[in-house]
Design an enzyme around this catalytic site. Structure first.
Site, PDB file in Angstrom:
ATOM      1  N   LYS A  61       0.805  -1.219   0.000  1.00  0.00           N
ATOM      2  CA  LYS A  61       0.000   0.000   0.000  1.00  0.00           C
ATOM      3  C   LYS A  61       0.839   1.270   0.000  1.00  0.00           C
ATOM      4  O   LYS A  61       0.423   2.302  -0.518  1.00  0.00           O
ATOM      5  CB  LYS A  61      -0.938   0.011   1.216  1.00  0.00           C
TER       6      LYS A  61
ATOM      7  N   GLU B 188      -9.518   6.023   3.241  1.00  0.00           N
ATOM      8  CA  GLU B 188     -10.318   4.934   3.781  1.00  0.00           C
ATOM      9  C   GLU B 188      -9.365   3.770   4.044  1.00  0.00           C
ATOM     10  O   GLU B 188      -8.285   3.713   3.467  1.00  0.00           O
ATOM     11  CB  GLU B 188     -11.387   4.501   2.769  1.00  0.00           C
TER      12      GLU B 188
ATOM     13  N   SER C 246       1.520  -9.656  -0.921  1.00  0.00           N
ATOM     14  CA  SER C 246       1.256  -8.211  -0.889  1.00  0.00           C
ATOM     15  C   SER C 246       1.424  -7.598   0.495  1.00  0.00           C
ATOM     16  O   SER C 246       1.641  -6.406   0.625  1.00  0.00           O
ATOM     17  CB  SER C 246      -0.154  -7.937  -1.418  1.00  0.00           C
TER      18      SER C 246
END
Lengths: 276, 405
Positions: free
Chosen positions: B96, B118, B385
């Site tokens: 991210k 968010e 990830s």
């Protein structure tokens, strides 16, 4: 002629300002919606803006979100909202605009949704999350069905977008008088006079002003610059507090009547003349 | 006969990937999105911006991440050779931050002083809070109240980083509602605030911008696998919530027709309404939160409830570029159930000493199914990830029920 256009023509001829009232359909149930609509007609409301409940109303503040939830709980699906419009039509010619999120049209099919709405007696649609850039087929279908496509202009909308939106609009232009979601506020925005003047430079359509107008004093103030005043959350909030009280319709209609008096009372003259 | 004209680049000027994507937002957000788009494309061409991004990705985030040969997992499965792209080793523990960093640099260029985001699992929220702290920007993170509970560790991390975490109590209290609330904040504070959307979803330019900030995963993988194996992989695997880690890995390989790609959605408790988040298995075309894509909805267009053990995949819609790649048949989309993901979670931990995020465990679960069916000289790359520290409490509770130790 479309009922919205006819109503604004009538108002203009009499030098009067319009009052547009928003409520969520099915709040607290669809029979109440029908009765409220008829009472609003008697109370002097010029256009009824009917919110179609949606699971994810991202342009709405808490008051209208909760109304949307109550509507969903009451089973106010798009077909049943249209049945309610048809039921209102049996007793009233009040112009009706559906305030709707695009996915509800998309799911039914644009052509089908618009045709269903026209058949039920709806006069216009305000699709919150459909910008002009994505609206070519919508626009064509709306014209074909004889419905007014109501477009929003926001404080962030620059000049060239106002021009583009004005070219597409019919019925009236809805100026969102502040950045944010729907909801009540303490004082009205001080940019209204300037923005309504800017919009009028691009269109002869009436300009309605809404978002955050919560009482007769504010409505009177806004009516000096607008052709019509939209009041939503302040009405929805009263419906929420009254719930299923036996005098719900009477109480809410009383409040709406005070708004109508404020918008229409005293101050006449054309909108364009008082904008400066 | 002349060759057919090359396909026009996607997305088009309006942000469309074929019939998907676009920009479906209230008017107040249109001008800010057009400004963001213009600034993003300027930044993309600006060597100073790219140099700054590269600098922080290397020095602050720890790029490049390794492409790690998972030797014991490979041996255990007895088929294809498995590599793990170790995005879990990035600062803050997931891919991210690639996007959060890119967007915060963009926000600074635009003179925005306040950042909102968010978050589902909390990884994007932590990444955003981190880059906001790093540049001294105010930061507000919206997170579903249910997710706040199941990802409590990340809530504390965000608070430590100086962010305000706002629990969202509407609807089913997960990622979708957090996005609604972030959009409401943005529409209200749009002049001062940049919204760092965390996945390749939403109104244009977000899907293309986030994909481009995440494509570094695939670009590095390509270079690394060519170094190690002197050829391209046969199969790429990644989990798909909104789809940013998957598109980041896949995108640089899209033109390589020999490279197969599989996106793994959250199968939850099985493909029944309200029990899963597998949009390509039970979803249909719709418009939600700014874009047109596959989503889980009822007959009238109301958005359906979703379920996944993994908060980061628990979302009713999928990024528009994935919808396009799905329809083109370029990427295959499947799903892993909660139980399969938990099993993969435990197995990777024991075999490789790596605790994956529950999201990434969905991709591992697909690897467990496919690797044994493939020859030993085949190559699989799984995008790991994120890391699973945030999931340990939840997984421990669930695993004890399902596989007593």
């Amino acid at each position: 002629m479309n009922r919205i256009e006819a109503r604004f023509q009538h108002l203009r001829a009499r030098g009067q300002k319009g009052l547009i009232i928003y409520i969520g359909a099915g709040d607290p149930d669809l029979e109440a919606t029908r009765q409220l609509a008829l009472a609003f007609d008697r109370a002097g409301v010029d256009v009824l803006e009917l919110g179609v409940p949606f699971s994810d109303p991202l342009a709405d503040g808490l008051v209208n979100q909760l109304a949307s939830q109550r509507g969903l709980a009451a089973g106010a699906t798009p077909p049943r909202v249209l049945e309610t419009v048809a039921a209102i039509r049996r007793d009233s010619q009040i112009p009706i605009v559906l305030y709707v999120y695009f996915n509800l049209l998309h799911r039914r099919g644009l052509g089908e949704f618009i045709a269903d709405a026209a058949r039920a007696g709806v006069d216009g649609l305000l699709v919150l999350d459909l910008p002009p850039e994505e609206a070519d087929s919508y626009q064509a279908l709306m014209r074909e069905a004889g419905l007014c496509a109501i477009w929003l202009v926001a404080p962030t909308t620059p000049e060239e977008r106002i021009a583009r939106i004005a070219r597409r609009a019919s019925g009236f232009i809805y100026y969102v008088s502040r950045e944010g979601v729907t909801g009540m506020q303490e004082r009205v925005s001080d940019t209204i006079a300037a923005m309504t003047a800017r919009i009028r430079a691009h269109t002869a359509l009436p300009v309605a002003v809404g978002f955050g107008i919560s009482n007769p004093d504010q409505a009177r103030l806004v009516a000096r610059h607008a052709d019509a005043v939209v009041v939503g959350s302040a009405v929805v909030d009263r419906i929420a507090r009254l719930g299923r009280a036996p005098d719900l319709v009477e109480q809410v209609a009383g409040f709406v009547q005070s708004l109508a008096a404020a918008v229409k009372g005293g101050e006449g003259g054309s909108g364009a003349g008082t904008a400066g | 006969m002349s060759a057919p004209a090359p396909a026009p680049p996607l997305p088009d000027a309006g942000g469309h990937f074929g019939p998907y994507g676009g920009r479906y937002v209230p008017e107040t957000l249109m001008h800010p999105l057009l400004e963001l788009e213009a600034e993003y494309f300027r930044a993309q061409q600006d060597p100073d911006f790219q140099a700054e991004l590269t600098y922080y990705l290397r020095e602050f985030c720890g790029r490049p991440t390794p492409l790690y040969f998972a030797e014991r997992l490979t041996r255990d499965l007895g088929g294809a050779k498995i590599y793990l792209k170790r995005e879990d080793l990035l600062h803050t523990g997931a891919h991210k931050i690639n996007n959060a960093l890119g967007q915060v640099l963009l926000a600074r260029r635009m003179g925005k002083t306040r950042i909102i985001a968010e978050t589902g699992a909390g990884q994007h929220g932590v990444a955003t809070a981190t880059v906001a702290a790093m540049f001294g920007l105010r930061c507000v993170i919206y997170m579903g109240a249910v997710d706040c509970e199941r990802q409590a560790l990340n809530v504390y991390r965000m608070k430590l980083l100086g962010a305000e975490v706002v629990p969202v109590h509407a609807g089913q209290k997960t990622l979708k509602e957090a996005v609604n609330e972030a959009m409401r904040d943005w529409v209200t504070n749009v002049r001062t605030t940049h919204y760092i959307l965390g996945t390749a979803y939403g109104a244009h330019p977000y899907p293309v911008m986030v994909r481009n900030f995440q494509r570094i995963i695939g670009d590095e993988t390509r270079r690394q696998i060519l170094e190690k194996e002197e050829r391209l992989p046969d199969l790429l695997l990644a989990c798909v919530g909104g789809g940013s880690n998957a598109i980041g890995l896949f995108y640089p390989f899209l033109e390589d027709s020999a490279v197969r790609m599989v996106g793994v959605e959250a199968g939850g408790e099985g493909i029944l309404p309200g029990k899963h988040a597998a949009r390509f298995h039970g979803g249909s075309l719709g418009v939600l939160q700014g874009t047109r894509s596959y989503l889980l909805q009822d007959e009238h267009g109301q958005i359906q409830l979703t379920h996944s053990v993994s908060a980061g995949l628990d979302y009713a819609a999928v990024g528009p570029e994935h919808a396009w790649l799905h329809d083109q048949g370029r990427v295959e989309y499947t799903y892993a159930t909660d139980a399969e993901a938990l099993e993969a979670f435990a197995r990777l931990a024991r075999l490789e000493g790596i605790i994956p995020a529950l999201e990434s465990a969905h991709a591992i679960a697909e690897c467990l199914k496919r690797a044994p069916q493939m020859p030993r000289d085949a190559l699989i790359v799984v995008n790991l990830s994120g890391r699973g520290d945030k999931d340990v409490a939840q997984a421990a509770a669930q695993l004890q029920l399902q596989m007593p130790i």
